[in-house]
Enzyme design. Structure first.
Site, PDB file in Angstrom:
ATOM      1  CD  GLU A 171      35.260  57.386  51.044  1.00  0.00           C
ATOM      2  OE1 GLU A 171      36.306  56.787  50.741  1.00  0.00           O
ATOM      3  OE2 GLU A 171      34.730  57.320  52.165  1.00  0.00           O
ATOM      4  CG  ASP A 207      40.248  53.000  55.622  1.00  0.00           C
ATOM      5  OD1 ASP A 207      39.588  53.800  56.318  1.00  0.00           O
ATOM      6  OD2 ASP A 207      40.001  52.767  54.436  1.00  0.00           O
TER       7      ASP A 207
END
Length: 667
Positions: free
Chosen positions: A473, A418
């Protein structure tokens, strides 16, 4: 620097000036006597290059001019510009064909034929051009003895008339370094600048006759990714310069750019550069199955892919460890992950993702005391479940070989990496390093906080998924028009590669009933919409984003999701319109899966099953919105019935709804 001969836009183009430029471009959209033309195999597409003093290209489709003369060039650090001051050159032409094995893609095999020409210039560089039936592409090649500094690259995209565009504006404090997750602004090309001064790729332009042009790139090796900025008549490429100084964020020890150099790349003198692609689709449903980015990527770097396993993954971050009726406090701890493993095992889900918090933020080799990783790996192995662990990109890169060797030998199956949040040359090099090392140690990858796919999943098939999408998200902290986005990005972002959208919400809300709740997030639209997205979205590694407790409260729906494969042998788009709806059909080992989703408009779509094999009877298992799903989005119906290839089925989709079909031969 380059003399663009066109003024960069700081806002909208004055209407009178726009008319003048449109007239100029209409008159200039003509082939001159000194041009070189390359046609697609079906003769529908023509790419015309003018190789006089300035290198320009134009694109025609069915005899109509789509792209008017647009400049391309590379500026070197020594002051020389490839593409300007052209003198002697030699043109080589030919036709080629490739049949690609694509084991973790939307199709099991991709075959392509193209016409090509290579223009070799006497001063050590070349331009390679290809024309496919699905679009055109070009790239520079250099054969210099010494290393090379690239100051800039020019790639213009100028259009006939003033067509409509679907623009993913770059957002944030640094437009050249962010998460690459943007909604789409639908506007005329001349209105560029309404969202910011830069746009992400891919960007879609729809001509007046509905022909689609998708601007994208492939084979992005040791070179910065391309953004677009507005110029009169269209767009021009913009690239992040190389970092000069960096700083570390206190929250995640993420490295960010403080200042930049005045060059975009330092590289070897003998190399190929990224492909610049103009994908062309006569109608919307051709877009999601355009394979040019994958086809133009560097071929697979290794032969053994037997260890790569796609599939579903249970995931805790989105639902905030939302377990109920347990005798411990859910969180980043061993007991919580055992419950997720139990859930995954029950539904034959092959993976559990252990997200942020399991290790020290600045050292991935230091595991938190609350997480007994060895115990979890052993427990998961007994349950036939693999574990994927989360890491910040630069923290992983810092001890890359040590980390990959250790965790692979420990029994970890892969990494979710990430917060790359950049695509300058140094970051692209880091992505390749991580891909090389994880592949060597048989660790699969899910890349987050990363730029759009550029064919890397062909080069490294263990990269099963990419974010770079405005995924579910976002609903944890804002209230966008998600159903609209859901039926837009499959025609744009998903064209260039798979998406880790992280679907599967079981708290479902109507437009009026949606509310922001970070710890108990909900989706916009119906549960059937969530289910159908597992068919509509390309996701070889796909999340079940909600809590095991919620999935266990609706076992029939959860079993339905878990029964949908994540890779397929064949994909077609049956029906669709950008921003309105999409119906996707996929086949895997003789079983067909059909998913349809819609925006906030309810609709009924009648689909023909003529693609089924003649003479056979099939059993359909359908999960669709109920008549009351617009008001109660969590409601749905499951039913079974028999069909054959003469049958028609009506997909019932509520507002923000969806419908899913699994069609098997009736024995």
């Amino acid at each position: 620097m380059l003399n663009y001969n066109l003024v960069n836009m700081k806002g909208k183009i004055p209407y009178v000036n726009l008319i003048i430029f449109i007239i100029i471009f209409m008159s200039s959209c003509q082939k001159d006597n000194n041009s070189i033309t390359l046609c697609s195999p079906d003769k529908k597409i023509q790419m015309v290059l003018s190789v006089q003093d300035t290198l320009t290209y134009s694109v025609y489709y069915n005899g109509k001019c789509l792209v008017t003369p647009s400049k391309i060039a590379i500026v070197l650090g020594n002051g020389k510009t490839l593409g300007y001051g052209i003198k002697d050159y030699e043109v080589k032409r030919g036709t080629d064909f490739e049949d690609i094995d694509t084991p973790f893609y939307r199709q099991r095999h991709v075959s392509s034929k193209w016409n090509f020409m290579r223009i070799d210039f006497t001063d050590g560089w070349s331009l390679s051009v290809r024309a496919y039936d699905e679009g055109v592409a070009w790239r520079f090649e250099t054969a210099f003895e010494d290393s090379t500094v690239i100051k800039d690259e020019l790639a213009q995209f100028l259009f006939h008339g003033n067509p409509r565009a679907w623009v993913p504006y770059s957002k944030g404090k640094d437009l050249l370094a962010n998460a690459y997750q943007s909604e789409y602004t639908s506007e005329q090309v001349s209105d560029f600048g309404s969202g910011s001064s830069l746009a992400l790729l891919p960007l879609l332009v729809k001509m007046e006759d509905e022909t689609n042009i998708l601007i994208c790139e492939s084979d992005l090796r040791s070179y910065p990714g391309m953004f677009l900025e507005g110029i009169v008549g269209g767009y021009s490429a913009k690239f992040a310069h190389m970092p000069d100084s960096m700083y570390v964020t206190p929250t995640r020890s993420q490295i960010k750019v403080a200042t930049r150099k005045d060059v975009i790349a330092r590289t070897e003198g003998k190399r190929t550069y990224p492909w610049r692609i103009i994908a062309i689709a006569e109608n919307d449903i051709e877009l999601p199955i355009n394979n040019l980015v994958y086809q133009l990527a560097e071929p697979r770097r290794y032969s053994d892919i037997s260890w790569i396993k796609p599939g579903h993954a249970a995931w805790e971050w989105w639902n905030s460890y939302g377990l109920t009726d347990v005798n411990f406090k859910p969180g980043v701890n061993t007991a919580t992950y055992k419950e997720y493993i139990n859930f995954a095992s029950r539904f034959n889900i092959p993976y559990v993702v252990i997200d942020e918090g399991w290790s020290d933020k600045d050292d991935i080799m230091k595991i938190k005391d609350e997480v007994n990783l060895k115990e979890l790996i052993e427990y998961a192995s007994l349950k036939n479940v693999g574990l994927i662990i989360w890491a910040v990109a630069n923290v992983l890169d810092e001890k890359l070989e040590q980390v990959c060797k250790y965790y692979s030998e420990l029994g970890i199956k892969g990494f979710k990496v990430d917060f790359f949040d950049r695509d300058d040359q140094e970051c692209v090099d880091m992505v390749y390093r991580i891909a090389e090392s994880t592949g060597k140690h048989h660790l699969i990858l899910d890349l987050h906080g990363i730029y759009k796919p550029t064919g890397l999943n062909r080069t490294f098939p263990h990269i099963l998924n990419f974010e770079g999408v405005f995924g579910l998200e976002e609903l944890k902290w804002q209230n966008p028009n998600m159903p609209f986005y859901d039926v837009t990005f499959p025609f744009i972002r998903q064209v260039v590669g798979p998406v880790d959208y992280t679907q599967g919400a079981y708290i479902n809300a109507s437009k009026e009933g949606f509310r922001i709740d970070y710890h108990k997030p909900m989706s916009q639209g119906t549960r059937a919409h969530q289910v159908a997205s597992y068919i509509v979205y390309d996701s070889p590694l796909v999340m079940l984003c909600d809590s095991p407790s919620r999935y266990l409260s609706d076992i029939p729906c959860t079993e339905y999701i878990a029964s949908i494969p994540t890779v397929f042998d064949h994909t077609i788009i049956l029906y669709g319109k950008i921003g309105e709806y999409i119906v996707t059909a996929r086949e895997k080992e003789g079983v067909w899966y059909i998913g349809g989703i819609t925006n906030w408009d309810d609709r009924k779509i009648t689909i023909s099953l003529s693609f089924l094999q003649e003479g056979n009877k099939y059993l359909v298992s359908e999960l669709s919105d109920s008549d009351d799903s617009s008001n109660s989005p969590e409601k749905y119906t499951i039913k079974q019935y028999e069909v054959d290839n003469t049958s028609e089925v009506v997909l019932n989709m509520a507002m923000g709804g969806g419908s899913a079909l699994i069609i098997k031969k009736n024995k």
